[in-house]
Design a protein around this motif. Structure first.
Motif, PDB file in Angstrom:
ATOM      1  N   VAL A  53      56.549 -51.110  58.329  1.00  0.00           N
ATOM      2  CA  VAL A  53      55.724 -50.879  57.139  1.00  0.00           C
ATOM      3  C   VAL A  53      54.297 -51.375  57.379  1.00  0.00           C
ATOM      4  N   ILE A  54      54.170 -52.587  57.911  1.00  0.00           N
ATOM      5  CA  ILE A  54      52.839 -53.138  58.181  1.00  0.00           C
ATOM      6  C   ILE A  54      52.116 -52.292  59.222  1.00  0.00           C
ATOM      7  N   HIS A  55      52.839 -51.886  60.241  1.00  0.00           N
ATOM      8  CA  HIS A  55      52.252 -51.054  61.290  1.00  0.00           C
ATOM      9  C   HIS A  55      51.681 -49.765  60.697  1.00  0.00           C
ATOM     10  N   SER A  56      52.446 -49.120  59.821  1.00  0.00           N
ATOM     11  CA  SER A  56      51.987 -47.866  59.218  1.00  0.00           C
ATOM     12  C   SER A  56      50.811 -48.093  58.279  1.00  0.00           C
ATOM     13  N   ALA A  57      50.816 -49.222  57.571  1.00  0.00           N
ATOM     14  CA  ALA A  57      49.694 -49.532  56.681  1.00  0.00           C
ATOM     15  C   ALA A  57      48.406 -49.734  57.483  1.00  0.00           C
ATOM     16  N   ALA A  65      38.866 -45.133  58.030  1.00  0.00           N
ATOM     17  CA  ALA A  65      37.776 -46.102  58.179  1.00  0.00           C
ATOM     18  C   ALA A  65      36.564 -45.774  57.315  1.00  0.00           C
ATOM     19  N   ASN A  66      36.315 -44.502  57.058  1.00  0.00           N
ATOM     20  CA  ASN A  66      35.138 -44.105  56.280  1.00  0.00           C
ATOM     21  C   ASN A  66      35.474 -43.774  54.831  1.00  0.00           C
ATOM     22  N   ASP A  67      36.681 -44.106  54.420  1.00  0.00           N
ATOM     23  CA  ASP A  67      37.142 -43.803  53.063  1.00  0.00           C
ATOM     24  C   ASP A  67      37.040 -45.061  52.202  1.00  0.00           C
ATOM     25  N   ALA A  68      36.289 -44.984  51.122  1.00  0.00           N
ATOM     26  CA  ALA A  68      36.118 -46.146  50.245  1.00  0.00           C
ATOM     27  C   ALA A  68      37.432 -46.573  49.599  1.00  0.00           C
ATOM     28  N   ASN A  69      38.406 -45.679  49.564  1.00  0.00           N
ATOM     29  CA  ASN A  69      39.694 -45.978  48.933  1.00  0.00           C
ATOM     30  C   ASN A  69      40.779 -46.337  49.946  1.00  0.00           C
ATOM     31  N   ARG A  70      40.389 -46.711  51.143  1.00  0.00           N
ATOM     32  CA  ARG A  70      41.409 -46.905  52.176  1.00  0.00           C
ATOM     33  C   ARG A  70      42.333 -48.083  51.876  1.00  0.00           C
ATOM     34  N   LEU A  71      41.832 -49.140  51.248  1.00  0.00           N
ATOM     35  CA  LEU A  71      42.715 -50.249  50.900  1.00  0.00           C
ATOM     36  C   LEU A  71      43.736 -49.795  49.866  1.00  0.00           C
ATOM     37  N   TRP A  72      43.290 -49.037  48.886  1.00  0.00           N
ATOM     38  CA  TRP A  72      44.219 -48.530  47.876  1.00  0.00           C
ATOM     39  C   TRP A  72      45.279 -47.650  48.531  1.00  0.00           C
ATOM     40  N   LYS A  73      44.886 -46.816  49.482  1.00  0.00           N
ATOM     41  CA  LYS A  73      45.844 -45.936  50.153  1.00  0.00           C
ATOM     42  C   LYS A  73      46.894 -46.737  50.918  1.00  0.00           C
ATOM     43  N   ALA A  74      46.448 -47.782  51.603  1.00  0.00           N
ATOM     44  CA  ALA A  74      47.388 -48.603  52.370  1.00  0.00           C
ATOM     45  C   ALA A  74      48.343 -49.345  51.438  1.00  0.00           C
ATOM     46  N   LEU A  75      47.819 -49.901  50.352  1.00  0.00           N
ATOM     47  CA  LEU A  75      48.671 -50.630  49.412  1.00  0.00           C
ATOM     48  C   LEU A  75      49.618 -49.683  48.676  1.00  0.00           C
ATOM     49  N   ASP A  76      49.153 -48.479  48.402  1.00  0.00           N
ATOM     50  CA  ASP A  76      50.025 -47.488  47.769  1.00  0.00           C
ATOM     51  C   ASP A  76      51.184 -47.136  48.695  1.00  0.00           C
ATOM     52  N   PHE A  77      50.903 -47.030  49.988  1.00  0.00           N
ATOM     53  CA  PHE A  77      51.976 -46.777  50.952  1.00  0.00           C
ATOM     54  C   PHE A  77      52.985 -47.924  50.940  1.00  0.00           C
ATOM     55  N   ILE A  78      52.489 -49.155  50.892  1.00  0.00           N
ATOM     56  CA  ILE A  78      53.387 -50.313  50.851  1.00  0.00           C
ATOM     57  C   ILE A  78      54.247 -50.270  49.594  1.00  0.00           C
ATOM     58  N   ASP A  79      53.642 -49.948  48.460  1.00  0.00           N
ATOM     59  CA  ASP A  79      54.406 -49.856  47.207  1.00  0.00           C
ATOM     60  C   ASP A  79      55.532 -48.833  47.331  1.00  0.00           C
ATOM     61  N   ALA A  93      60.998 -59.319  47.885  1.00  0.00           N
ATOM     62  CA  ALA A  93      60.395 -60.347  48.731  1.00  0.00           C
ATOM     63  C   ALA A  93      59.515 -59.720  49.809  1.00  0.00           C
ATOM     64  N   ASN A  94      60.005 -58.647  50.433  1.00  0.00           N
ATOM     65  CA  ASN A  94      59.225 -57.991  51.481  1.00  0.00           C
ATOM     66  C   ASN A  94      58.010 -57.264  50.914  1.00  0.00           C
ATOM     67  N   TRP A  95      58.151 -56.722  49.712  1.00  0.00           N
ATOM     68  CA  TRP A  95      57.008 -56.072  49.064  1.00  0.00           C
ATOM     69  C   TRP A  95      55.899 -57.090  48.795  1.00  0.00           C
ATOM     70  N   HIS A  96      56.270 -58.234  48.248  1.00  0.00           N
ATOM     71  CA  HIS A  96      55.282 -59.289  48.005  1.00  0.00           C
ATOM     72  C   HIS A  96      54.578 -59.664  49.309  1.00  0.00           C
ATOM     73  N   LEU A  97      55.372 -59.890  50.346  1.00  0.00           N
ATOM     74  CA  LEU A  97      54.812 -60.338  51.614  1.00  0.00           C
ATOM     75  C   LEU A  97      53.910 -59.274  52.227  1.00  0.00           C
ATOM     76  N   ALA A  98      54.369 -58.026  52.230  1.00  0.00           N
ATOM     77  CA  ALA A  98      53.586 -56.946  52.833  1.00  0.00           C
ATOM     78  C   ALA A  98      52.269 -56.737  52.097  1.00  0.00           C
ATOM     79  N   ARG A  99      52.320 -56.756  50.775  1.00  0.00           N
ATOM     80  CA  ARG A  99      51.102 -56.545  49.979  1.00  0.00           C
ATOM     81  C   ARG A  99      50.089 -57.666  50.223  1.00  0.00           C
ATOM     82  N   ALA A 100      50.575 -58.900  50.191  1.00  0.00           N
ATOM     83  CA  ALA A 100      49.672 -60.036  50.382  1.00  0.00           C
ATOM     84  C   ALA A 100      49.143 -60.079  51.810  1.00  0.00           C
ATOM     85  N   MET A 101      50.016 -59.810  52.775  1.00  0.00           N
ATOM     86  CA  MET A 101      49.601 -59.826  54.173  1.00  0.00           C
ATOM     87  C   MET A 101      48.519 -58.789  54.427  1.00  0.00           C
ATOM     88  N   PHE A 102      48.744 -57.568  53.930  1.00  0.00           N
ATOM     89  CA  PHE A 102      47.764 -56.531  54.219  1.00  0.00           C
ATOM     90  C   PHE A 102      46.468 -56.744  53.444  1.00  0.00           C
TER      91      PHE A 102
END
Length: 348
Positions: A53-57, A65-79, A93-102
């Motif tokens: 999951v982290i690897h894909s995020a 890299a040039n997308d202003a919404n890239r953090l939202w896209k990565a976090l949406d994938f984690i969700d 537990a893994n969702w909490h960890l992945a979201r905070a880590m990323f």
């Protein structure tokens, strides 16, 4: 996703991956289970699932890299990767960890000192006899690198890792990572002048969400405190479960620490790359011998590698009972990460 087309001169050869090579070297019997019988455990190791999951995020992060919404896209994938978290404690537990880590990763590296050249770069390359220089008539090597980046001092492979701890032993083990060094060799042959590897390590926090006190636990603590008080009373209040927002805040503070992330640089020597080619050739010859004789030896010293039982231990213990195979495993072609390769060649 990037795709690789096998060159015409290799299209009739069997695709071999480092994972297959390493599996055969460690335990030929395990190799047979996964790469010949196509058995894959129905239950995936949790740590491997989290790392994927982290690897894909991170892949989404660098592809956007040039997308202003890239953090939202990565976090949406984690969700979306933990759809049952409301009812599954492990997923929560893994969702909490992945979201905070990323989120911490994005804050730590909002800009980079390198330029992204490739993300998830697939490749194929010839396996050569080190004595004659001739290409194998049976195999071609294939793989996928996390990223290729350009720094001011040269071109590097960027390899993502999640780790429970980052100490001297962990960093020393990175030097033994044959897979990425081998990838560097083949990418050099494709025209990428790789000079070294950047290990992009993300540390897994051990913080846990507080469940709070049960009514019984609170009453017992309240009574104990009251007994110690001369008045026989206590103003202690029940400790309530930590909310998701509170826990995310605590994790965010933890991931704001510099030691939560680490980048280790390892440089490649020509001697090591040459040695790797020798090893690959020798393993392929051992494999061909095992296949010719139908002998797939069981290496019991590998049954508990990485402090956990091999995923095929139950099957081996059962004497290769077909009922165990049916219940615990599914038939799936190996190396799903290489299915984008445009070829009918089998993957070994």
């Amino acid at each position: 996703m990037s795709q690789t087309t096998l060159p015409p001169e290799t299209s009739d050869k069997n695709v071999l991956t480092y994972s297959a090579l390493n599996t055969f070297r460690n335990c030929p019997r395990k190799y047979k289970h996964r790469y010949i019988d196509n058995l894959r455990p129905r239950m995936k190791v949790e740590s491997l699932s989290f790392g994927s999951v982290i690897h894909s995020a991170i892949e989404i992060w660098y592809r956007s890299a040039n997308d202003a919404n890239r953090l939202w896209k990565a976090l949406d994938f984690i969700d979306r990767s933990f759809p049952e978290r409301a009812t599954d404690e492990n997923q929560m537990a893994n969702w909490h960890l992945a979201r905070a880590m990323f989120s911490g990763y994005a804050s730590r590296y909002p800009t980079e000192d390198f330029t992204i050249i490739e993300v998830e770069k697939t490749f194929t390359g010839q396996i050569r006899n080190p004595d004659t220089g001739r290409c194998s008539q049976t195999f071609v090597m294939a793989g996928k690198a996390d990223a290729i980046v350009q720094r001011s001092d040269g071109m590097y492979l960027l390899e993502h890792k999640t780790a429970a701890s980052i100490d001297g032993n962990y960093l020393d083990k990175l030097w033994t990572d044959t897979q990425i060094a081998l990838y560097s060799y083949y990418l050099r042959e494709l025209g990428y002048p790789i000079v070294g590897i950047i290990y992009n390590v993300l540390l897994k926090s051990r913080l846990k969400q507080s469940p709070g006190e049960t009514e019984q636990e609170y009453e017992a603590r309240h009574a104990e405190l009251a007994a110690k008080n001369k008045s026989g009373k206590s103003t202690a209040k029940r400790q309530m479960p930590e909310t998701n927002e509170e826990f995310q805040g605590r994790l965010a503070a933890w991931y704001s620490k510099p030691e939560s992330f680490h980048r280790e640089f390892i440089y490649l020597s020509e001697e090591r790359l040459a040695m790797l080619q020798d090893e690959v050739w020798e393993i392929t010859q051992q494999y061909l011998d095992a296949r010719r004789r139908g002998k797939w030896l069981l290496n019991t010293s590998s049954c508990f590698s990485y402090q956990r039982p091999c995923e095929y231990l139950s099957y081996c213990q059962s004497g290769f009972n077909p009922n165990v195979a049916e219940n615990l495993y599914e038939i799936t072609p190996p190396h799903e990460e290489l299915t984008s390769i445009d070829s009918d060649s089998p993957v070994f």
